[in-house]
Write an enzyme that holds these catalytic residues in place. Structure first.
Site, mmCIF file in Angstrom:
data_model
loop_
_atom_site.group_PDB
_atom_site.id
_atom_site.type_symbol
_atom_site.label_atom_id
_atom_site.label_comp_id
_atom_site.label_asym_id
_atom_site.label_seq_id
_atom_site.Cartn_x
_atom_site.Cartn_y
_atom_site.Cartn_z
ATOM 1 N N GLY A 14 10.017 -32.854 -29.121
ATOM 2 C CA GLY A 14 11.284 -32.639 -29.798
ATOM 3 C C GLY A 14 11.220 -32.941 -31.280
ATOM 4 N N THR A 16 11.018 -31.054 -33.807
ATOM 5 C CA THR A 16 11.762 -30.156 -34.694
ATOM 6 C C THR A 16 13.278 -30.365 -34.620
ATOM 7 O OG1 THR A 16 11.798 -28.421 -33.011
ATOM 8 C CG2 THR A 16 9.974 -28.383 -34.589
ATOM 9 N N GLN A 18 16.904 -32.876 -34.629
ATOM 10 C CA GLN A 18 17.469 -33.850 -35.563
ATOM 11 C C GLN A 18 16.703 -35.168 -35.524
ATOM 12 O OE1 GLN A 18 21.887 -35.385 -36.140
ATOM 13 N NE2 GLN A 18 20.985 -36.413 -34.387
ATOM 14 N N ASP A 19 16.634 -35.789 -34.361
ATOM 15 C CA ASP A 19 15.989 -37.094 -34.254
ATOM 16 C C ASP A 19 14.498 -37.006 -34.519
ATOM 17 O OD1 ASP A 19 18.515 -37.826 -33.512
ATOM 18 O OD2 ASP A 19 17.965 -38.634 -31.549
ATOM 19 N N ALA A 92 14.589 -32.082 -25.058
ATOM 20 C CA ALA A 92 15.501 -31.876 -23.932
ATOM 21 C C ALA A 92 16.376 -30.664 -24.223
ATOM 22 C CB ALA A 92 16.399 -33.091 -23.724
ATOM 23 N N SER A 135 20.594 -41.451 -22.753
ATOM 24 C CA SER A 135 21.837 -41.029 -23.396
ATOM 25 C C SER A 135 23.041 -41.786 -22.861
ATOM 26 C CB SER A 135 22.038 -39.527 -23.162
ATOM 27 O OG SER A 135 23.331 -39.117 -23.556
ATOM 28 N N GLU A 137 25.679 -40.411 -22.232
ATOM 29 C CA GLU A 137 26.313 -39.517 -21.257
ATOM 30 C C GLU A 137 26.022 -39.952 -19.821
ATOM 31 O OE1 GLU A 137 28.349 -36.827 -21.367
ATOM 32 O OE2 GLU A 137 28.655 -36.986 -23.536
ATOM 33 N N TYR A 158 23.756 -32.410 -17.719
ATOM 34 C CA TYR A 158 22.950 -33.085 -18.730
ATOM 35 C C TYR A 158 22.866 -34.580 -18.437
ATOM 36 C CZ TYR A 158 21.757 -35.268 -23.197
ATOM 37 O OH TYR A 158 21.183 -36.054 -24.170
ATOM 38 N N HIS A 188 24.858 -40.001 -32.215
ATOM 39 C CA HIS A 188 24.356 -40.247 -33.560
ATOM 40 C C HIS A 188 24.165 -38.900 -34.246
ATOM 41 C CE1 HIS A 188 21.131 -40.164 -30.606
ATOM 42 N NE2 HIS A 188 20.319 -39.696 -31.538
ATOM 43 N N ARG A 193 22.209 -32.197 -37.709
ATOM 44 C CA ARG A 193 22.733 -31.923 -36.371
ATOM 45 C C ARG A 193 22.861 -30.416 -36.183
ATOM 46 N NH1 ARG A 193 22.659 -33.887 -31.330
ATOM 47 N NH2 ARG A 193 24.343 -35.359 -30.928
#
Length: 350
Positions: A14, A16, A18-19, A92, A135, A137, A158, A188, A193
């Site tokens: 991951g 590429t 945001q994080d 993800a 997460s 979530e 998710y 975050h 984003r």
């Protein structure tokens, strides 16, 4: 808490996103060699990390490798070749609303992708420290405040998939003695984003409306309560988790609560506008099951890691709107919060 050496190597899925982009900057600034996993596509999706390639005459410490979380053999071969000291698993299908439309794909990548990576590490016998991006979530309908000891009750495919990855990580830690940790990160955000996420959507709309480029924006549940922090600070917490003497799971959050309506009000007020004149409700953006309130308790991270948030929602809204205004008025400014040293050239292996 141990400190990294200049020769330390990290593998980031991951990268590429945001994080991933902020984490790559942080690791490179600390002297790491960084390897990132990207999916093969007809066009590059590397715009968030393109600024890291600056001097074509200098040897690069950033390498990108084609691969996919659904391809176990590729994960095994890459990890064997790279032999990283640290693995940060951030990749993800990460859009909650989309997970209702694509539940099987979300489960296969977000859930099973985690155990494929853990199993590859176990099969190879790598002595590696593993970070799993869990997460908030996962808490779903469990009332706040939510901490590491709060029961989970996910309310989306998710959240269910992330919960599978969470328990897989704990199981591999307990069953095989792996240094494997879960970072339970609450929302975050940043100017990086994705544009379909609600905070970026609101910030972008406020900027465009202020410049006369559009007149309104359509949103779903305005009453949802969230704990919003600043993404560059949260990747510092990810790194800190892998420097601790013993592996453990940590919540990263601000401990503050704002509604989607609050965020809209803050963004529009920053450009001198009344949000009620421009925000419209659209039921298509509602989820089949809503998560009413997510508010984290980051006390454990503060006590064990010394991690504390520095940016809160009002300032975050201003940062995001200002970045949108800058981008719409001219070439986007470099929004990197970290210095990047000795990074050059593009290397895509595989």
């Amino acid at each position: 808490m141990s400190q990294p050496t200049d020769s330390r190597t990290a593998f980031v899925t991951g990268i590429t996103g945001q994080d991933g982009s902020y984490l790559a900057e942080l690791l490179l600034a600390k002297g790491y060699e960084v390897h990132g996993l990207i999916r093969r596509a007809s066009t590059f999706n590397t715009h968030r990390i393109d600024h890291l390639y600056r001097d074509p005459h200098e040897e690069s410490r950033l390498h990108l490798h084609y691969g996919d979380l659904t391809d176990s053999s590729r994960l095994v071969s890459l990890l064997s070749e790279i032999a990283p000291d640290e693995v940060y698993h951030l990749a993800a299908q990460s859009h909650v609303r989309v997970s209702f439309d694509e539940p099987e794909f979300t489960g296969n990548t977000t859930g099973l992708g985690t155990i494929r990576l853990l199993e590859a590490i176990r099969m190879i016998g790598l002595e590696v420290r593993f970070y799993q991006a869990s997460s908030s979530e996962m808490f779903g309908s469990t009332p706040p405040p939510q901490s590491e000891d709060t029961p989970f009750h996910p309310r989306s495919p998710y959240g269910v998939a992330k919960l599978y990855g969470y328990w897989a990580t704990r199981n591999y830690r307990e069953a095989y003695g792996m240094y494997a940790v879960n970072g339970i990160l609450f929302n975050h955000e940043s100017p990086r984003r994705g544009e379909t996420f609600v905070t970026r959507k609101i910030a972008r709309a406020a900027a465009r409306i202020a410049l006369g480029q559009e007149s309104q924006v359509y949103l779903g549940n305005l009453d949802a309560v969230r704990d919003w922090g600043f993404a560059p600070e949260y990747v510092e917490g990810m790194w800190a988790m892998l420097q601790a003497d013993e592996p453990s799971d940590y919540v990263l959050a601000t401990g503050t609560a704002y509604t989607v309506e609050d965020f809209a009000r803050l963004c529009f007020a920053h450009v001198g506008l009344d949000w009620t004149r421009h925000v419209r409700f659209d039921e298509r953006y509602l989820r089949p099951t809503e998560v009413d309130a997510l508010i984290g308790d980051p006390s454990k991270a503060a006590d064990d890691l010394g991690w504390r948030p520095r940016t809160f929602t009002p300032e975050l809204a201003r940062i995001m709107v200002d970045a949108e205004l800058s981008g719409l008025r001219g070439p986007a400014a470099d929004v990197s919060p970290f210095p990047v040293l000795g990074v050059a050239g593009r290397s895509i292996a595989g």
